[in-house]
Motif scaffolding. Structure first.
Motif, mmCIF file in Angstrom:
data_model
loop_
_atom_site.group_PDB
_atom_site.id
_atom_site.type_symbol
_atom_site.label_atom_id
_atom_site.label_comp_id
_atom_site.label_asym_id
_atom_site.label_seq_id
_atom_site.Cartn_x
_atom_site.Cartn_y
_atom_site.Cartn_z
ATOM 1 N N GLN A 27 51.143 49.072 34.700
ATOM 2 C CA GLN A 27 50.478 48.184 33.794
ATOM 3 C C GLN A 27 49.164 48.568 33.639
ATOM 4 O OE1 GLN A 27 52.691 46.834 31.757
ATOM 5 N NE2 GLN A 27 54.480 46.596 33.053
ATOM 6 N N GLN A 28 48.825 48.833 32.432
ATOM 7 C CA GLN A 28 47.326 49.029 32.104
ATOM 8 C C GLN A 28 46.420 47.939 32.045
ATOM 9 O OE1 GLN A 28 46.275 51.988 28.892
ATOM 10 N NE2 GLN A 28 44.839 50.606 28.206
ATOM 11 N N ARG A 29 45.145 47.985 32.940
ATOM 12 C CA ARG A 29 44.418 46.811 33.015
ATOM 13 C C ARG A 29 42.940 47.061 32.862
ATOM 14 N NH1 ARG A 29 45.402 42.787 37.431
ATOM 15 N NH2 ARG A 29 47.584 43.218 36.897
ATOM 16 N N GLU A 30 42.284 46.305 32.020
ATOM 17 C CA GLU A 30 40.912 46.591 31.865
ATOM 18 C C GLU A 30 40.118 46.000 33.044
ATOM 19 O OE1 GLU A 30 37.402 45.594 28.742
ATOM 20 O OE2 GLU A 30 39.316 45.179 28.270
ATOM 21 N N ILE A 31 39.106 46.550 33.524
ATOM 22 C CA ILE A 31 38.168 46.247 34.500
ATOM 23 C C ILE A 31 36.703 46.262 34.031
ATOM 24 C CG2 ILE A 31 39.794 46.831 36.430
ATOM 25 C CD1 ILE A 31 37.894 49.078 36.829
ATOM 26 N N THR A 32 36.106 45.151 34.585
ATOM 27 C CA THR A 32 34.613 45.286 34.473
ATOM 28 C C THR A 32 34.018 45.782 35.694
ATOM 29 O OG1 THR A 32 34.954 43.404 33.105
ATOM 30 C CG2 THR A 32 32.583 43.664 33.714
#
Length: 360
Positions: free
Chosen positions: A301-306
């Motif tokens: 699953q694609q997950r945005e990170i900071t």
């Protein structure tokens, strides 16, 4: 003939289905490397734009009026403490000194004569005191004249390097007129601005009593060959920028640095319990960083990170994933979000050891 065509068609369909099945099996059999984020104490190197100043940088000015008779130095020259640099025509001041000395001699004689009379009780003690005062005044005038004459001879107050000549021989100088500037470059003061949040982290750290060592990146993008020490922090924040000025001192034995240069201060900032992932595990979409995380069904699953900071080979992640997540490290461009994969898990410590990275 018709039977042959049907047979050939069936053969082609079976062959195509067989190829697709083999491709699918081959894809299913591919194993991808997976690991988890790791939390640990480390440090990052932050850079701050800086201004470089000589430890002593002064203006040399004429202390008396007159013609500039001689210049004994040149622009950019290294001078020693006490070395003669400029000479203002002294004729008027020499005459004033001679006059003061003559008047002092007259006052001396009058005082001596009055003292003889006072010893014989011919004149009062008050007259003797008046004569003594006149003599002392005359001697003070001599000292003052000698001082003015000395101001015509301008010498270096310390070892340093000269800047631009602001006057030439024969120039008529006014009192206080600028002649040149002199810089003591044996040590350099380097000023750089630190944001309020970083200042608070620095001032409240356990190592606040130990002087912070820093490096200097010069304008040619090369590191200066000496390390500096953060010695002072200014007393007030700049309310417009929210920054406060730090001052680091650098030795300058080879005279490479000069007053007015610019560069960047490189300072190590400790990070406690930081979450780290390899940079190769990330990809960008429209200036945002993402990773692939495996769900309970082994689907990516694609997950945005900071990303909070960058280290060699690593990113410090502030949000988007947890240390319990399984993150895809290899084959990022070969999978799609929602696709189920086969994988092999490797401990983050082992992954870290293969990155040729030194952490503290």
């Amino acid at each position: 003939m018709r039977r042959i065509s049907i047979f050939i068609g069936m053969f082609v369909l079976l062959f195509h289905a067989s190829c697709e099945s083999k491709k699918h099996e081959k894809k299913d059999e591919t194993k991808y490397l997976v690991s988890s984020p790791i939390r640990m104490d480390t440090s990052i190197t932050k850079d701050y734009v800086c201004q470089i100043h000589s430890i002593r940088h002064i203006e040399l000015r004429a202390l008396e009026k007159g013609y500039l008779q001689h210049i004994y130095v040149d622009e950019g020259q290294h001078v020693k403490k006490g070395q003669q640099m400029f000479h203002i025509m002294p004729n008027v001041y020499q005459a004033d000194l001679q006059k003061a000395k003559a008047e002092a001699e007259v006052a001396k004689i009058e005082y001596q004569n009055t003292k003889l009379l006072a010893d014989s009780n011919v004149v009062s003690e008050n007259e003797l005191a008046m004569a003594k005062a006149e003599y002392d005044k005359a001697k003070a005038e001599v000292t003052l004249a000698e001082t003015h004459l000395g101001f015509t001879d301008i010498r270096a107050p310390f070892d340093g390097i000269m800047d631009h000549l602001e006057a030439r021989e024969g120039s008529l100088l006014d009192e206080g007129e600028l002649l040149t500037t002199l810089s003591d470059n044996s040590k350099m003061w380097v000023y750089f601005n630190v944001p309020e949040a970083e200042y608070l982290d620095y001032i409240t750290s356990a190592n606040k009593d130990n002087k912070q060592e820093v490096d200097l990146l010069m304008a040619n993008n090369k590191k200066f060959n000496q390390s500096g020490i953060v010695e002072t922090i200014e007393g007030e924040f700049n309310h417009e920028t929210g920054n406060i000025a730090f001052r680091a001192t650098f030795p300058n034995p080879d005279g490479i640095l000069r007053h007015g240069e610019t560069g960047s201060i490189l300072m190590k900032v400790p990070l406690q319990n930081a979450m780290l992932i390899p940079q190769k595990a990330t990809f960008e979409v429209l200036d945002k960083k993402y990773v692939f995380v495996l769900d309970k069904e082994d689907k990516v699953q694609q997950r945005e990170i900071t990303v909070g900071a960058e280290l060699p080979h690593l990113f410090v992640v502030e949000s988007g994933i947890s240390e319990n997540d399984k993150v895809l490290l290899e084959g990022i461009r070969m999978v799609r979000s929602g696709e189920k994969i086969h994988y092999g898990f490797e401990k983050p410590e082992e992954i870290l050891s293969k990155l040729d990275l030194y952490t503290e």
